[in-house]
Scaffold this motif. Structure first.
Motif, PDB file in Angstrom:
ATOM      1  N   GLU A 163       0.919  -1.230   0.295  1.00  0.00           N
ATOM      2  CA  GLU A 163       0.056   0.100   0.008  1.00  0.00           C
ATOM      3  C   GLU A 163       0.945   1.234  -0.057  1.00  0.00           C
ATOM      4  O   GLU A 163       1.844   1.247   0.514  1.00  0.00           O
ATOM      5  CB  GLU A 163      -0.814   0.187   1.238  1.00  0.00           C
ATOM      6  N   GLY A 201       0.202   5.829  -0.500  1.00  0.00           N
ATOM      7  CA  GLY A 201      -0.678   7.173  -0.414  1.00  0.00           C
ATOM      8  C   GLY A 201      -1.420   7.872   0.856  1.00  0.00           C
ATOM      9  O   GLY A 201      -2.054   8.653   0.838  1.00  0.00           O
ATOM     10  N   ARG A 217      -5.755   9.618  -1.859  1.00  0.00           N
ATOM     11  CA  ARG A 217      -5.840   8.474  -2.764  1.00  0.00           C
ATOM     12  C   ARG A 217      -4.808   7.363  -2.363  1.00  0.00           C
ATOM     13  O   ARG A 217      -3.836   7.395  -2.597  1.00  0.00           O
ATOM     14  CB  ARG A 217      -6.019   8.356  -4.275  1.00  0.00           C
ATOM     15  N   SER A 258      -3.310   3.571  -2.935  1.00  0.00           N
ATOM     16  CA  SER A 258      -3.029   2.714  -3.778  1.00  0.00           C
ATOM     17  C   SER A 258      -2.498   1.206  -3.254  1.00  0.00           C
ATOM     18  O   SER A 258      -1.731   1.527  -2.222  1.00  0.00           O
ATOM     19  CB  SER A 258      -1.871   3.092  -4.900  1.00  0.00           C
ATOM     20  N   ARG A 271     -10.094  -0.479  -9.752  1.00  0.00           N
ATOM     21  CA  ARG A 271      -8.751  -1.418 -10.140  1.00  0.00           C
ATOM     22  C   ARG A 271      -8.282  -1.186 -11.283  1.00  0.00           C
ATOM     23  O   ARG A 271      -9.212  -0.607 -12.337  1.00  0.00           O
ATOM     24  CB  ARG A 271      -9.254  -2.767  -9.474  1.00  0.00           C
ATOM     25  N   THR A 292      -3.049  -2.908  -9.761  1.00  0.00           N
ATOM     26  CA  THR A 292      -3.224  -2.007  -8.684  1.00  0.00           C
ATOM     27  C   THR A 292      -4.735  -1.686  -8.510  1.00  0.00           C
ATOM     28  O   THR A 292      -5.692  -1.706  -9.455  1.00  0.00           O
ATOM     29  CB  THR A 292      -2.541  -0.724  -9.090  1.00  0.00           C
ATOM     30  N   TYR A 297      -7.156   1.093  -6.117  1.00  0.00           N
ATOM     31  CA  TYR A 297      -7.203   2.163  -5.698  1.00  0.00           C
ATOM     32  C   TYR A 297      -8.279   2.457  -4.676  1.00  0.00           C
ATOM     33  O   TYR A 297      -9.316   1.710  -4.684  1.00  0.00           O
ATOM     34  CB  TYR A 297      -7.418   3.190  -6.629  1.00  0.00           C
ATOM     35  N   GLN A 341     -10.101   5.861  -3.456  1.00  0.00           N
ATOM     36  CA  GLN A 341     -10.069   7.455  -3.449  1.00  0.00           C
ATOM     37  C   GLN A 341     -10.969   7.831  -2.382  1.00  0.00           C
ATOM     38  O   GLN A 341     -12.101   7.272  -2.177  1.00  0.00           O
ATOM     39  CB  GLN A 341     -11.101   7.958  -4.483  1.00  0.00           C
ATOM     40  N   CYS A 371      -4.787  -3.222   2.389  1.00  0.00           N
ATOM     41  CA  CYS A 371      -5.326  -3.754   1.199  1.00  0.00           C
ATOM     42  C   CYS A 371      -5.348  -5.380   1.339  1.00  0.00           C
ATOM     43  O   CYS A 371      -4.465  -5.838   2.169  1.00  0.00           O
ATOM     44  CB  CYS A 371      -4.370  -3.331   0.136  1.00  0.00           C
TER      45      CYS A 371
END
Length: 127
Positions: A6, A8, A19, A21, A72, A78, A80, A82, A96
């Motif tokens: 992970e 961000g 955001r 990632s 995704r 990846t 994401y 948001q 994640c």
């Protein structure tokens, strides 16, 4: 085997956005369902959001619905998250996770429903 990393996270004021990632390694990424969880010290890990392998099916915890969006990019391996309109109560470590069994709810909203985990990224929302 899947490895998840992970990024961000950070410090943001209430009302702001971040955001997250999650970069995955492994050839089977596109066939997994992916989830985001969060956890505060001394508390249980809490479901945030999930997206199926195709990206066409998503769902969210009530606490983040309308503010967070999961997506995704299978070409980039990846996923994401948001996060908009952040609140101080969103402060947590965000993780994640990957589900290779494609479980249905409620198992898909529980930490035990996921097979692989990242190391987490800290999100801090100041008031």
């Amino acid at each position: 085997q899947v490895q998840l990393v992970e990024s961000g996270g950070g410090l943001v004021q209430a009302g702001g956005s971040l955001r997250l990632s999650c970069a995955a390694s492994g050839r089977s990424f596109s066939s997994y369902a992916m989830g985001w969880f969060r956890q505060a010290p001394g508390k249980e890990r809490e479901f945030v959001s999930r997206i199926m392998w195709s990206g066409g099916s998503t769902y969210y915890a009530d606490s983040v619905k309308g503010r967070f969006t999961i997506s995704r990019d299978n070409a980039k391996n990846t996923v994401y998250l948001q996060m908009n309109s952040l609140k101080p109560e969103d402060t947590d470590v965000y993780y994640c996770a990957a589900d290779r069994r494609l479980l249905l709810r409620p198992q898909a909203t529980l930490p035990g429903g996921y097979d692989y985990w990242g190391q987490g990224t800290q999100v801090t929302v100041s008031s």
